[in-house]
Design a protein around this motif. Structure first.
Motif, PDB file in Angstrom:
ATOM      1  N   GLY A 242      -4.260   0.686  -9.006  1.00 38.63           N
ATOM      2  CA  GLY A 242      -4.944  -0.259  -8.132  1.00 38.63           C
ATOM      3  C   GLY A 242      -6.387  -0.451  -8.541  1.00 38.63           C
ATOM      4  O   GLY A 242      -6.850   0.126  -9.493  1.00 38.63           O
ATOM      5  N   GLN A 244      -9.618  -0.212  -6.448  1.00 38.78           N
ATOM      6  CA  GLN A 244     -10.335  -0.025  -5.202  1.00 38.78           C
ATOM      7  C   GLN A 244     -11.553   0.840  -5.413  1.00 38.78           C
ATOM      8  O   GLN A 244     -11.678   1.535  -6.408  1.00 38.78           O
ATOM      9  CB  GLN A 244      -9.408   0.605  -4.163  1.00 38.78           C
ATOM     10  CG  GLN A 244      -8.603  -0.450  -3.448  1.00 38.78           C
ATOM     11  CD  GLN A 244      -8.312  -0.070  -2.027  1.00 38.78           C
ATOM     12  OE1 GLN A 244      -8.470   1.078  -1.638  1.00 38.78           O
ATOM     13  NE2 GLN A 244      -7.900  -1.030  -1.255  1.00 38.78           N
ATOM     14  N   GLY A 246     -14.300   3.756  -4.049  1.00 39.48           N
ATOM     15  CA  GLY A 246     -14.792   4.787  -3.131  1.00 39.48           C
ATOM     16  C   GLY A 246     -13.749   5.628  -2.427  1.00 39.48           C
ATOM     17  O   GLY A 246     -14.074   6.658  -1.886  1.00 39.48           O
ATOM     18  N   VAL A 247     -12.515   5.220  -2.414  1.00 38.47           N
ATOM     19  CA  VAL A 247     -11.495   6.019  -1.744  1.00 38.47           C
ATOM     20  C   VAL A 247     -10.762   6.807  -2.817  1.00 38.47           C
ATOM     21  O   VAL A 247     -10.487   6.274  -3.878  1.00 38.47           O
ATOM     22  CB  VAL A 247     -10.484   5.116  -1.002  1.00 38.47           C
ATOM     23  CG1 VAL A 247      -9.678   5.926  -0.014  1.00 38.47           C
ATOM     24  CG2 VAL A 247     -11.185   3.967  -0.336  1.00 38.47           C
ATOM     25  N   LEU A 248     -10.483   8.050  -2.533  1.00 42.22           N
ATOM     26  CA  LEU A 248      -9.848   8.859  -3.561  1.00 42.22           C
ATOM     27  C   LEU A 248      -8.402   8.403  -3.776  1.00 42.22           C
ATOM     28  O   LEU A 248      -7.558   8.564  -2.900  1.00 42.22           O
ATOM     29  CB  LEU A 248      -9.904  10.339  -3.172  1.00 42.22           C
ATOM     30  CG  LEU A 248      -9.387  11.274  -4.244  1.00 42.22           C
ATOM     31  CD1 LEU A 248     -10.328  11.332  -5.426  1.00 42.22           C
ATOM     32  CD2 LEU A 248      -9.172  12.648  -3.679  1.00 42.22           C
ATOM     33  N   LEU A 249      -8.174   7.866  -4.928  1.00 39.57           N
ATOM     34  CA  LEU A 249      -6.839   7.496  -5.392  1.00 39.57           C
ATOM     35  C   LEU A 249      -5.948   6.925  -4.289  1.00 39.57           C
ATOM     36  O   LEU A 249      -4.950   7.525  -3.908  1.00 39.57           O
ATOM     37  CB  LEU A 249      -6.171   8.720  -6.008  1.00 39.57           C
ATOM     38  CG  LEU A 249      -6.938   9.320  -7.174  1.00 39.57           C
ATOM     39  CD1 LEU A 249      -6.378  10.652  -7.526  1.00 39.57           C
ATOM     40  CD2 LEU A 249      -6.919   8.420  -8.367  1.00 39.57           C
ATOM     41  N   PRO A 250      -6.307   5.785  -3.748  1.00 38.89           N
ATOM     42  CA  PRO A 250      -5.560   5.263  -2.613  1.00 38.89           C
ATOM     43  C   PRO A 250      -4.139   4.868  -2.969  1.00 38.89           C
ATOM     44  O   PRO A 250      -3.252   4.932  -2.128  1.00 38.89           O
ATOM     45  CB  PRO A 250      -6.364   4.040  -2.201  1.00 38.89           C
ATOM     46  CG  PRO A 250      -7.060   3.620  -3.425  1.00 38.89           C
ATOM     47  CD  PRO A 250      -7.327   4.853  -4.210  1.00 38.89           C
ATOM     48  N   SER A 251      -3.922   4.473  -4.207  1.00 36.15           N
ATOM     49  CA  SER A 251      -2.613   3.889  -4.474  1.00 36.15           C
ATOM     50  C   SER A 251      -1.675   4.839  -5.201  1.00 36.15           C
ATOM     51  O   SER A 251      -0.605   4.452  -5.634  1.00 36.15           O
ATOM     52  CB  SER A 251      -2.772   2.600  -5.260  1.00 36.15           C
ATOM     53  OG  SER A 251      -2.911   2.889  -6.605  1.00 36.15           O
ATOM     54  N   ALA A 252      -2.059   6.110  -5.326  1.00 32.01           N
ATOM     55  CA  ALA A 252      -1.125   7.054  -5.919  1.00 32.01           C
ATOM     56  C   ALA A 252      -0.087   7.426  -4.870  1.00 32.01           C
ATOM     57  O   ALA A 252      -0.415   7.601  -3.705  1.00 32.01           O
ATOM     58  CB  ALA A 252      -1.866   8.286  -6.392  1.00 32.01           C
TER      59      ALA A 252
END
Lengths: 291, 227
Positions: A242, A244, A246-252
């Motif tokens: 993905g 994105q 600042g968010v830690l690996l949102p799409s894993a």
């Protein structure tokens, strides 16, 4: 109070989150509801095979143009199928005019590999004279209106157009080896399998949205496309990373989630195949009426 | 069986970070420049822009190389702490030197890119390991297959896994598999990814111990399980 619309423009992420928090999406669907699909085959009279697919607002037209060409030296008894996805600026403001963008390229490549590696088409059937003449099927997949989920809609339109395809019979003069094409398009291509894709957009590791619209895709990280054969076998799983901040690996997604995707895709399978069959039957019966 | 891999970090003198990575019969050079200033049109107000350039070992880059660039770019952006460098650009150049097959090339490019980013000291939120697996007709999962093994197999898959939780960041499959077979391959890929993360770790220890930053003798003191 400012209209709801300006909230959407100023804080798109926040706006989207407020819907997701309510187990919903901006277009009113819940996470596991797909948009209605409509398929029509034979929509372009000048192409050898064609289909129009609508998935909610997403509209895809696929036209197959057959040309005779020389087979490659590597495979003298095989024809070619070249899928090409076109995303023109008229379908969405996110696409620019000029050479094909990342999305168009990766979708074209995905379709090409899918056809080649799964024995979906009998390539040998596309050969007319070994080493001399073979059919090259240019499958132009044109997006008229882009509202997300390009993979599912383009694959469905490609399969429908290939099922509709009928090639003219080639007559070869034995003395001069000159080719002539009959005016009647009669030769059907055998499609051994009908792969169907189901796409999820990954919002975070807990929330995945089935059949994402363009708005969903913009707010989500990666996408998972599960391509299944009619038997339910996994034909291909494509998961993109993905984009994105600042968010830690949102799409894993965890391996357990992958199984969930497969079972959801399997449950949708019969409905999509039914829609496709109906479209083909409708076209066949219309053709019988006016020979 | 362990994965046959080797790396030479800081391989190029003019890049901010580079890695010469070999995986089986595939070798690539990855170089990282940045965070630096880039094209104005490609600037983002809230994050850095990642530009991936993939050069094949012969000929001009074609649509297939563009596809590889897209895949690598999407995966790397997932781990990059891109919010730390708004308006900047990170350039990632990958040069193919030789390749066994396209899957291994993608795998090696991604692993090489991650190592080059580590070498450059670019802040990341995690690490990625790509693994190629194939499933033979006999029901055996082969990790990092050769071209011949790939040809004889039923299906081939590339998994990109993330170091913290072993979650799947990206997956590309060719050839059909049943759900059970798919699960078997995925589990094997997770095992193989652990090995790649261990390799990253030992290579970084080597790199910094030679600079006197970390005492290589006390490796156990810094012991950390990547998964």
């Amino acid at each position: 109070m400012a209209p709801l619309n300006s909230w959407e423009v100023i804080e798109p992420a926040n706006y989207f989150k407020s819907f997701v928090d309510q187990s919903s999406r901006p277009d009113g669907r819940d996470w596991n509801t797909a948009r209605p699909i409509s398929v029509r085959v034979g929509s372009i009279g000048t192409a050898e095979g064609s289909a129009t697919v609508r998935l909610g607002n997403t509209t895809i037209v696929c036209g197959v143009k057959a040309e005779l060409c020389r087979p490659s030296l590597e495979h003298p008894t095989r024809g070619f199928v070249v899928p090409n996805v076109e995303l023109y600026p008229c379908c969405s403001s996110t696409f620019k005019a000029g050479p094909p963008g990342e999305k168009a390229i990766s979708t074209s490549q995905f379709l090409q590999r899918l056809l080649q590696n799964n024995e979906i088409i009998d390539y040998e059937q596309l050969c007319v004279v070994p080493n001399k003449w073979a059919w090259c099927l240019y499958c132009d997949i044109l997006c008229l209106d882009y509202d997300g989920n390009l993979i599912d809609s383009s694959l469905l339109s490609l399969v429908a157009a290939l099922l509709h395809l009928s090639l003219p019979t080639v007559n070869i003069d034995p003395d001069t080896e000159a080719l002539s094409l009959s005016q009647k398009h009669t030769q059907k291509l055998t499609i051994k399998e009908r792969p169907m894709s189901t796409t999820f957009a990954v919002y975070n590791s807990d929330i995945q949205l089935l059949d994402p619209s363009a708005a969903d895709e913009a707010e989500c990280g990666g996408e998972v496309s599960v391509v299944l054969m009619e038997s339910g076998d996994v034909c291909s799983i494509r998961k993109t990373g993905g984009r994105q901040v600042g968010v830690l690996l949102p799409s894993a997604v965890s391996s357990g989630k992958v199984q969930g995707f497969i079972s959801t895709a399997q449950s949708r399978l019969s409905g999509i195949h039914e829609t496709l069959k109906e479209a083909l039957e409708l076209h066949a019966s219309a053709n019988r009426k006016e020979p | 069986m362990s994965i046959e891999q080797s790396v030479q970090l800081n391989f190029l003198s003019r890049a901010d970070g580079s890695a010469y990575y070999c995986l089986g019969n595939t070798s690539v050079v990855a170089s990282v420049t940045g965070p630096t200033s880039g094209r104005v049109s490609a600037r983002h107000h809230n994050k850095c822009n990642l530009e991936v350039q993939f050069c094949p070992c012969n000929g001009q880059p074609t649509i297939e190389e563009r596809d590889v660039e897209c895949i690598i770019g999407e995966c790397i952006e997932e781990i990059l702490a891109s919010h730390l460098h708004p308006r900047a650009t990170i350039l990632l150049n990958i040069q193919e030197l030789q390749s066994e097959h396209e899957h291994q090339l993608l795998t090696a490019s991604l692993n090489g890119a991650v190592m080059a980013l580590m070498d450059a000291g670019v802040q990341m939120q995690g690490l990625l390991a790509a693994v190629t697996c194939c499933y033979t007709h006999a029901g055996v999962v082969i990790v990092e297959p050769t071209a011949l093994e790939l040809q004889e197999s039923k299906s081939s898959l590339v998994f990109v896994l993330e170091s913290d939780t072993a979650n799947v960041v990206a997956c590309y499959q060719q050839g059909r598999l049943s759900v059970a077979e798919y699960t078997a391959v995925l589990n094997r890929a997770i095992e193989a990814a652990k090995e790649v993360f261990q390799f990253y770790r030992s290579e970084m220890l080597k790199r910094y111990s030679s600079h006197g930053c970390i005492d290589g003798q006390n490796e156990a003191d810094y012991d950390y399980d990547p998964l």
